[in-house]
Scaffold this motif. Structure first.
Motif, PDB file in Angstrom:
ATOM      1  N   LEU A 281       0.829  -1.205   0.000  1.00 14.95           N
ATOM      2  CA  LEU A 281       0.000   0.000   0.000  1.00 14.95           C
ATOM      3  C   LEU A 281       0.864   1.257   0.000  1.00 14.95           C
ATOM      4  CD1 LEU A 281      -2.753   1.426   0.284  1.00 14.95           C
ATOM      5  CD2 LEU A 281      -2.516   1.184   2.758  1.00 14.95           C
ATOM      6  N   ARG A 282       1.883   1.266   0.838  1.00 12.24           N
ATOM      7  CA  ARG A 282       2.748   2.445   0.938  1.00 12.24           C
ATOM      8  C   ARG A 282       3.486   2.691  -0.381  1.00 12.24           C
ATOM      9  NH1 ARG A 282       7.440   4.955   2.771  1.00 12.24           N
ATOM     10  NH2 ARG A 282       7.031   6.596   4.302  1.00 12.24           N
ATOM     11  N   GLN A 283       3.993   1.620  -0.982  1.00  9.76           N
ATOM     12  CA  GLN A 283       4.686   1.776  -2.268  1.00  9.76           C
ATOM     13  C   GLN A 283       3.711   2.235  -3.350  1.00  9.76           C
ATOM     14  OE1 GLN A 283       8.011   1.626  -0.796  1.00  9.76           O
ATOM     15  NE2 GLN A 283       8.197   1.331  -3.000  1.00  9.76           N
ATOM     16  N   GLY A 284       2.472   1.749  -3.270  1.00 10.92           N
ATOM     17  CA  GLY A 284       1.473   2.181  -4.235  1.00 10.92           C
ATOM     18  C   GLY A 284       1.158   3.657  -4.102  1.00 10.92           C
ATOM     19  N   LEU A 285       1.093   4.132  -2.860  1.00 11.49           N
ATOM     20  CA  LEU A 285       0.849   5.561  -2.629  1.00 11.49           C
ATOM     21  C   LEU A 285       1.999   6.407  -3.160  1.00 11.49           C
ATOM     22  CD1 LEU A 285      -0.643   5.370   0.978  1.00 11.49           C
ATOM     23  CD2 LEU A 285      -1.843   6.138  -1.085  1.00 11.49           C
ATOM     24  N   LEU A 286       3.216   5.865  -3.043  1.00  9.34           N
ATOM     25  CA  LEU A 286       4.390   6.573  -3.554  1.00  9.34           C
ATOM     26  C   LEU A 286       4.534   6.429  -5.064  1.00  9.34           C
ATOM     27  CD1 LEU A 286       7.036   5.617  -0.834  1.00  9.34           C
ATOM     28  CD2 LEU A 286       6.086   7.890  -1.254  1.00  9.34           C
TER      29      LEU A 286
ATOM     30  N   LEU B 215       6.665  13.488  -0.586  1.00 12.04           N
ATOM     31  CA  LEU B 215       5.687  14.319  -1.273  1.00 12.04           C
ATOM     32  C   LEU B 215       6.094  14.594  -2.719  1.00 12.04           C
ATOM     33  CD1 LEU B 215       4.781  16.839   1.576  1.00 12.04           C
ATOM     34  CD2 LEU B 215       3.412  14.925   0.710  1.00 12.04           C
ATOM     35  N   GLU B 216       7.382  14.439  -3.005  1.00 11.82           N
ATOM     36  CA  GLU B 216       7.864  14.564  -4.380  1.00 11.82           C
ATOM     37  C   GLU B 216       7.792  13.222  -5.113  1.00 11.82           C
ATOM     38  OE1 GLU B 216      11.794  16.137  -4.253  1.00 11.82           O
ATOM     39  OE2 GLU B 216      11.186  18.011  -3.296  1.00 11.82           O
ATOM     40  N   GLY B 217       7.297  12.192  -4.420  1.00  9.81           N
ATOM     41  CA  GLY B 217       7.139  10.885  -5.034  1.00  9.81           C
ATOM     42  C   GLY B 217       8.390  10.041  -5.061  1.00  9.81           C
ATOM     43  N   LYS B 218       9.370  10.356  -4.204  1.00 11.10           N
ATOM     44  CA  LYS B 218      10.626   9.609  -4.199  1.00 11.10           C
ATOM     45  C   LYS B 218      10.582   8.522  -3.125  1.00 11.10           C
ATOM     46  CE  LYS B 218      13.322  13.528  -5.911  1.00 11.10           C
ATOM     47  NZ  LYS B 218      14.443  14.470  -5.652  1.00 11.10           N
TER      48      LYS B 218
ATOM     49  N   TYR C 222      -1.869  -0.759  -7.386  1.00 13.12           N
ATOM     50  CA  TYR C 222      -2.279   0.289  -8.329  1.00 13.12           C
ATOM     51  C   TYR C 222      -3.528   1.026  -7.861  1.00 13.12           C
ATOM     52  CZ  TYR C 222       1.261  -1.148 -11.654  1.00 13.12           C
ATOM     53  OH  TYR C 222       2.482  -1.395 -12.252  1.00 13.12           O
ATOM     54  N   GLY C 223      -4.346   0.374  -7.033  1.00 14.74           N
ATOM     55  CA  GLY C 223      -5.529   1.047  -6.505  1.00 14.74           C
ATOM     56  C   GLY C 223      -5.176   2.094  -5.462  1.00 14.74           C
ATOM     57  N   ALA C 224      -3.982   1.944  -4.849  1.00 13.64           N
ATOM     58  CA  ALA C 224      -3.561   2.890  -3.812  1.00 13.64           C
ATOM     59  C   ALA C 224      -3.462   4.313  -4.344  1.00 13.64           C
ATOM     60  CB  ALA C 224      -2.209   2.460  -3.232  1.00 13.64           C
ATOM     61  N   ARG C 225      -3.151   4.434  -5.645  1.00 13.49           N
ATOM     62  CA  ARG C 225      -3.002   5.788  -6.200  1.00 13.49           C
ATOM     63  C   ARG C 225      -4.304   6.579  -6.168  1.00 13.49           C
ATOM     64  NH1 ARG C 225      -0.663   4.878 -11.970  1.00 13.49           N
ATOM     65  NH2 ARG C 225       0.672   3.552 -10.673  1.00 13.49           N
ATOM     66  N   LEU C 226      -5.432   5.886  -6.014  1.00 12.92           N
ATOM     67  CA  LEU C 226      -6.705   6.597  -5.897  1.00 12.92           C
ATOM     68  C   LEU C 226      -6.744   7.452  -4.635  1.00 12.92           C
ATOM     69  CD1 LEU C 226      -9.163   3.741  -6.978  1.00 12.92           C
ATOM     70  CD2 LEU C 226      -8.305   5.644  -8.365  1.00 12.92           C
ATOM     71  N   LEU C 227      -5.899   7.081  -3.658  1.00 15.94           N
ATOM     72  CA  LEU C 227      -5.818   7.855  -2.421  1.00 15.94           C
ATOM     73  C   LEU C 227      -4.834   9.021  -2.548  1.00 15.94           C
ATOM     74  CD1 LEU C 227      -5.702   4.937   0.184  1.00 15.94           C
ATOM     75  CD2 LEU C 227      -7.670   6.362  -0.413  1.00 15.94           C
TER      76      LEU C 227
ATOM     77  N   VAL D 181      -5.505  12.629  -1.261  1.00 16.35           N
ATOM     78  CA  VAL D 181      -5.578  12.894   0.174  1.00 16.35           C
ATOM     79  C   VAL D 181      -4.225  12.667   0.856  1.00 16.35           C
ATOM     80  CG1 VAL D 181      -8.004  12.268   0.255  1.00 16.35           C
ATOM     81  CG2 VAL D 181      -6.287  10.527   0.767  1.00 16.35           C
ATOM     82  N   MET D 182      -3.217  12.294   0.064  1.00 14.84           N
ATOM     83  CA  MET D 182      -1.895  12.023   0.638  1.00 14.84           C
ATOM     84  C   MET D 182      -0.902  13.118   0.263  1.00 14.84           C
ATOM     85  SD  MET D 182      -2.456   9.283   2.331  1.00 14.84           S
ATOM     86  CE  MET D 182      -0.778   8.948   2.848  1.00 14.84           C
ATOM     87  N   GLN D 183      -1.380  14.336   0.215  1.00 14.79           N
ATOM     88  CA  GLN D 183      -0.535  15.452  -0.201  1.00 14.79           C
ATOM     89  C   GLN D 183      -0.099  16.334   0.958  1.00 14.79           C
ATOM     90  OE1 GLN D 183       0.595  15.725  -3.389  1.00 14.79           O
ATOM     91  NE2 GLN D 183      -0.459  13.764  -3.626  1.00 14.79           N
ATOM     92  N   SER D 184      -0.250  15.837   2.191  1.00 15.74           N
ATOM     93  CA  SER D 184       0.171  16.633   3.336  1.00 15.74           C
ATOM     94  C   SER D 184       1.043  15.801   4.263  1.00 15.74           C
ATOM     95  CB  SER D 184      -1.045  17.150   4.112  1.00 15.74           C
ATOM     96  OG  SER D 184      -1.691  16.087   4.796  1.00 15.74           O
ATOM     97  N   VAL D 185       1.923  16.490   4.977  1.00 18.62           N
ATOM     98  CA  VAL D 185       2.801  15.824   5.935  1.00 18.62           C
ATOM     99  C   VAL D 185       1.984  15.143   7.022  1.00 18.62           C
ATOM    100  CG1 VAL D 185       4.531  16.229   7.726  1.00 18.62           C
ATOM    101  CG2 VAL D 185       4.768  17.345   5.503  1.00 18.62           C
ATOM    102  N   ALA D 186       0.923  15.781   7.489  1.00 23.61           N
ATOM    103  CA  ALA D 186       0.095  15.228   8.565  1.00 23.61           C
ATOM    104  C   ALA D 186      -0.503  13.881   8.166  1.00 23.61           C
ATOM    105  CB  ALA D 186      -1.013  16.216   8.925  1.00 23.61           C
TER     106      ALA D 186
END
Length: 202
Positions: free
Chosen positions: A26-31, A99-102, A164-169, A172-177
């Motif tokens: 999930l974490r790798q998918g979000l990244l 946040l830069e996708g790295k 690949y479904g994780a990217r739908l989130l 909402v994953m654009q903040s440090v919090a």
């Protein structure tokens, strides 16, 4: 048809539970980092174990009574360390690169994924044990292997859908919090699973 349906939903229901491996995917998918390689590694690993379980290789665990202890201790140690890393990341809050996708490079990512997969005793219980046990309800031959192939298809479906479904989130994953909460949650999952592995040994 019955063998295929049973195999697919048996495997899917076992993989569906939130675990260390799923949290990492999930974490790798979000990244959006190494998603295909990570999902493929997880699915192929499951395929190998499911095939072994259906072939009756579960007896290996019974023949090596020390294996569960070694796997539990090794898996728990890894989960504790990785959980601490996620807690530290949440505490420090330095998510500029995230946040830069790295993310980590491919080889370290695959190595981490391999540890989550092959050092987890529950993987062996689910695939060699439970899937293998359910497969004994079918006569040796085509029906049994239809069951196994369907179970393998469930694994591929789940991991690629999760990765690949994780990217739908993503929105909402654009903040440090938000990333802090995610990493803290992953840390909790890792330590709870580690405790579950260690508790029977105390």
């Amino acid at each position: 048809m019955g063998a295929a349906v049973t195999g697919y939903f048996t495997a899917f229901s076992l993989i569906l539970a939130i675990g260390a491996q799923n949290a990492f995917v999930l974490r790798q998918g979000l990244l959006r980092a190494h998603v295909f390689a990570i999902c493929l590694f997880c699915a192929v690993s499951d395929a190998v174990l499911i095939a072994a379980g259906v072939a009756g290789f579960g007896a290996m665990v019974e023949a090596a009574p020390w294996l569960p202890l070694v796997m539990s201790l090794g898996g728990a140690a890894f989960l504790i360390v990785y959980g601490a890393m996620r807690f530290r990341a949440a505490w420090v809050g330095d998510y500029a690169m995230v946040l830069e996708g790295k993310s980590m490079a491919l080889i370290p990512a695959l190595a981490t994924c391999a540890a989550f997969t092959w050092l987890n005793p529950h993987v062996y219980l689910d695939t060699l044990g439970l899937v293998g046990a359910v497969s004994t309800g079918f006569e040796p031959g085509p029906q049994k292997w239809v069951f196994g192939i369907a179970a393998i298809c469930a694994s591929f479906t789940f991991f690629f859908a999760l990765g690949y479904g994780a990217r739908l989130l993503g929105p909402v994953m654009q903040s440090v919090a938000t990333w802090r909460r995610l990493d803290a949650g992953i840390g909790v999952v890792m330590w709870l699973i580690a405790a579950k592995l260690i508790w029977p040994l105390i």
